[in-house]
Enzyme design. Structure first.
Site, short mmCIF file in Angstrom:
data_model
loop_
_atom_site.label_atom_id
_atom_site.label_comp_id
_atom_site.label_asym_id
_atom_site.label_seq_id
_atom_site.Cartn_x
_atom_site.Cartn_y
_atom_site.Cartn_z
N SER A 12 0.84 -1.20 0.00
CA SER A 12 0.00 0.00 0.00
C SER A 12 0.87 1.24 0.00
O SER A 12 1.66 1.46 0.93
CB SER A 12 -0.91 0.01 1.23
N HIS A 35 -1.23 -1.30 -4.18
CA HIS A 35 -2.51 -0.95 -3.56
C HIS A 35 -2.55 0.57 -3.36
O HIS A 35 -1.64 1.15 -2.75
CB HIS A 35 -2.60 -1.68 -2.23
N MET A 39 -9.04 8.17 -0.15
CA MET A 39 -9.87 8.55 1.01
C MET A 39 -10.39 9.96 0.80
O MET A 39 -9.65 10.83 0.33
CB MET A 39 -9.03 8.51 2.30
N HIS A 68 -8.37 1.05 -3.82
CA HIS A 68 -9.26 0.82 -2.67
C HIS A 68 -9.93 2.15 -2.37
O HIS A 68 -9.28 3.06 -1.82
CB HIS A 68 -8.42 0.30 -1.49
N MET A 70 -12.09 4.41 -0.36
CA MET A 70 -12.75 4.65 0.93
C MET A 70 -13.44 6.00 0.81
O MET A 70 -13.01 7.00 1.39
CB MET A 70 -11.71 4.62 2.06
N MET A 139 -11.59 -6.04 5.54
CA MET A 139 -10.71 -5.11 6.26
C MET A 139 -10.37 -5.69 7.63
O MET A 139 -11.26 -6.18 8.35
CB MET A 139 -11.39 -3.75 6.45
N ASP A 177 -6.58 -6.41 4.40
CA ASP A 177 -5.94 -5.09 4.39
C ASP A 177 -6.05 -4.50 5.79
O ASP A 177 -7.15 -4.33 6.32
CB ASP A 177 -6.67 -4.21 3.37
C1 DX5 Z 1 -6.17 1.64 5.66
C2 DX5 Z 1 -5.80 1.31 4.24
C3 DX5 Z 1 -4.68 0.35 4.15
C4 DX5 Z 1 -3.39 0.83 4.79
C5 DX5 Z 1 -2.78 -0.37 5.42
O1 DX5 Z 1 -7.44 2.15 5.70
O2 DX5 Z 1 -6.88 0.76 3.54
O3 DX5 Z 1 -4.45 -0.07 2.81
O4 DX5 Z 1 -2.47 1.38 3.90
O5 DX5 Z 1 -1.68 0.02 6.15
P1 DX5 Z 1 -0.95 -1.00 7.15
O6 DX5 Z 1 -0.50 -2.17 6.30
O7 DX5 Z 1 0.17 -0.19 7.67
O8 DX5 Z 1 -1.96 -1.39 8.18
ZN ZN Z 2 -6.41 -0.17 1.58
#
Ligand code: DX5
Ligand code: ZN
Length: 226
Positions: A12, A35, A39, A68, A70, A139, A177
């Site tokens: 990510s 990834h 957001m 992804h 959000m 998640m 994730d």
């Molecule tokens: C969080 C994201 C993830 C995030 C994960 O809402 O969707 O993709 O980057 O980060 P780590 O692997 O550090 O938990």
């Molecule tokens: Zn993510």
């Protein structure tokens, strides 16, 4: 044991240095997917990037982009990410008005369609929708930030999702994730996940490329024990 689709590791970029994204991305060229967390400060209390950055990233790398989203109203905004160069677009079902229509639109635009579940969202109500999808994202933290602690309470849902996919003979990817690291990836793989997002574990490592391979080896070993 699942060997048909193989383990995918998707670093990510949320944990990468946004001022040097192209270099960061080159540093994990061995990853299966990249990834990309979008957001909007509404669906989650954080703001990241949008279509123009995805367009630039798509030009800077050959690694498939795994978006992804959000965001609120993915029905309206998600298709633009296919146009921008995403090969996979995942929306949150909690935010979607018409998830079936949206998944069909993403697929007909040429992308893989993914549907994400927050930790408190069960998978069972969506059993009939699964054939419309290419990926289910469970998640393992509340979405919004990198570097959070893995929620073990999500493991039973991963197992139930794997059982549903197997029961219906569906070849969706099952992605996890949030908090995925060398400490937690084996638990996820044993529960049935085959696609692993890792942000801080990869970009916080001294050697991100080596960490991608170590995570992959760990997941493969655990998946073989299933
Ligand atoms: C969080 C994201 C993830 C995030 C994960 O809402 O969707 O993709 O980057 O980060 P780590 O692997 O550090 O938990
Ligand atoms: Zn993510």
């Amino acid at each position: 044991m699942r060997t048909d689709m193989g383990i995918h590791i998707a670093p990510s970029i949320l944990s990468a240095d946004f001022a040097h994204l192209a270099d960061e991305v080159r540093g994990v060229a061995g990853a299966d997917w990249l990834h990309v967390d979008v957001m909007d400060n509404h669906f989650v209390p954080n703001l990241t990037l949008g279509v123009p950055v995805v367009e630039s990233l798509a030009k800077a790398t050959d690694t498939p982009l795994d978006l992804h989203l959000m965001i609120e109203d993915p029905d309206r905004w998600a298709p633009a990410y296919v146009e921008a160069g995403a090969s996979s677009v995942t929306f949150h079902v909690e935010a979607a008005t018409a998830p079936v229509r949206l998944a069909r639109e993403l697929r007909s635009a040429g992308a893989r369609a993914g549907m994400a579940l927050r930790p408190a969202t069960p998978v069972e109500p969506y059993e009939e929708l699964l054939p419309e999808l290419d990926m289910l994202l469970v998640m393992t933290v509340e979405p919004g930030f990198g570097g959070q602690a893995f929620l073990d309470l999500c493991l039973p849902k991963i197992r139930r999702a794997r059982a549903l996919l197997d029961r219906h003979g569906l070849d969706l990817r099952l992605q996890v994730d949030g908090g995925v690291s060398l400490e937690t990836i084996e638990r996820c793989a044993e529960a049935g996940a085959d696609t692993f997002v890792a942000g801080s574990a990869v970009f916080g490592a001294d050697d991100p490329a080596a960490m991608v391979e170590t995570l992959r080896a760990s997941a493969e070993a655990a998946a073989a024990r299933r």
